[in-house]
Design an enzyme around this catalytic site. Sequence first.
Site, PDB file in Angstrom:
ATOM      1  CG  ASP A  38      -1.609   1.190   1.541  1.00 49.02           C
ATOM      2  OD1 ASP A  38      -2.324   1.638   0.643  1.00 49.02           O
ATOM      3  OD2 ASP A  38      -1.486   1.758   2.648  1.00 49.02           O
ATOM      4  CG  ASP A  40      -1.809   7.750   0.681  1.00 44.37           C
ATOM      5  OD1 ASP A  40      -0.914   8.611   0.592  1.00 44.37           O
ATOM      6  OD2 ASP A  40      -2.711   7.619  -0.159  1.00 44.37           O
TER       7      ASP A  40
HETATM    8  O1  C5P Z   1      -2.479   4.447  -0.537  1.00 40.81           O
HETATM    9  P1  C5P Z   1      -3.729   4.125   0.222  1.00 40.81           P
HETATM   10  O2  C5P Z   1      -4.519   3.010  -0.416  1.00 40.81           O
HETATM   11  O3  C5P Z   1      -3.479   3.928   1.673  1.00 40.81           O
HETATM   12  O4  C5P Z   1      -4.637   5.470   0.080  1.00 40.81           O
HETATM   13  C1  C5P Z   1      -5.845   5.621   0.710  1.00 40.81           C
HETATM   14  C2  C5P Z   1      -5.872   6.654   1.798  1.00 40.81           C
HETATM   15  O5  C5P Z   1      -6.219   7.922   1.258  1.00 40.81           O
HETATM   16  C3  C5P Z   1      -6.981   6.335   2.793  1.00 40.81           C
HETATM   17  O6  C5P Z   1      -6.464   5.720   3.948  1.00 40.81           O
HETATM   18  C4  C5P Z   1      -7.669   7.681   3.086  1.00 40.81           C
HETATM   19  O7  C5P Z   1      -7.598   8.074   4.442  1.00 40.81           O
HETATM   20  C5  C5P Z   1      -6.944   8.677   2.210  1.00 40.81           C
HETATM   21  N1  C5P Z   1      -7.875   9.575   1.507  1.00 40.81           N
HETATM   22  C6  C5P Z   1      -7.734  10.950   1.648  1.00 40.81           C
HETATM   23  N2  C5P Z   1      -8.595  11.806   0.995  1.00 40.81           N
HETATM   24  C7  C5P Z   1      -9.569  11.318   0.194  1.00 40.81           C
HETATM   25  C8  C5P Z   1      -9.718   9.933   0.019  1.00 40.81           C
HETATM   26  C9  C5P Z   1      -8.835   9.090   0.694  1.00 40.81           C
HETATM   27  O8  C5P Z   1      -6.838  11.396   2.376  1.00 40.81           O
HETATM   28  N3  C5P Z   1     -10.364  12.157  -0.445  1.00 40.81           N
HETATM   29 MG    MG Z   2      -2.855   3.206   3.476  1.00 42.31          MG
END
Ligand code: C5P
Ligand code: MG
Length: 273
Positions: A38, A40
Amino acid sequence: MIPELSNPSVCMRDPQRVQEILQSMVKAGSNTVQVISDFDMTLTRFAYNGKRCPTCHNILDNSNLISNDCKIELKELLNTYYPIEIDSSRSIEEKLPLMVEWWTKAHELLVQQKIRKDLLAMVVQESDAMLREGYKLLFDHLYEHSIPLLIFSAGIGDILEEVIRQAGVFHPNVKVFSNYMDFDESGELRAFKGELIHIYNKREGALLNTGHFQELRTRPNVLLLGDSLGDLTMADGVHDMENILKIGFLNDKVNTISHSHGLYNVSIPLTSL
Ligand code: C5P
Ligand code: MG
């Protein structure tokens, strides 16, 4: 056993099982291994010096490419949906439609901002994005040993590529599955490409990318790195899997989610900011 595993910040549900998996992988050799991670809060840091670090989305949300009004709306979405994302009292079935709602609304807002492709590098440069401690060793080592690294992210592909490019670790063994921006001929964002990837459909995303896993069919040993329960399905497309070691980074609500993170073989809780 790997000395780092005895670090007090590392938890293992079944250390004997971890040892067996590792021994079996070492015996099979590095040419049978692939890494799926993954992005983030797994490859990037959750916090630094007591301050939260940004996700791919946050890098854009906080940038000067977004109007103040839009920033407020994106912040409201974050304040509404992030607590749901990390709420362990709700089931994945209950959370899934709400997560789709979050991603969809946020992407619609981003598209309205007519973000320019040529400014993304600057936005990343000026952000507080930070890869996790030890990232260089991990990326360089995998590259030197020709081990494929798949970064599988529900974040934004264009942003995450820029983060790893600027950190000097976007090596040829790295492949990314993520949400990519679609720019028009003048270089302005007009949509996001393909099927949306959110935190709970990584299994479907994996199964769509059969070609990638077919190419890696001689690598049945998988190291999986994640921070959310949805990340546990990232390796569902791997052919004839022999061993999988799942390593989880427990970032937020460490105490309340510890039961569900028992699904990872090794977990690394972040005890405080
Ligand atoms: O790379 P990863 O799959 O972890 O990315 C997803 C993350 O992006 C989620 O954990 C979520 O908290 C974050 N997110 C965000 N803003 C959004 C949608 C998702 O920060 N609009
Ligand atoms: Mg993540």
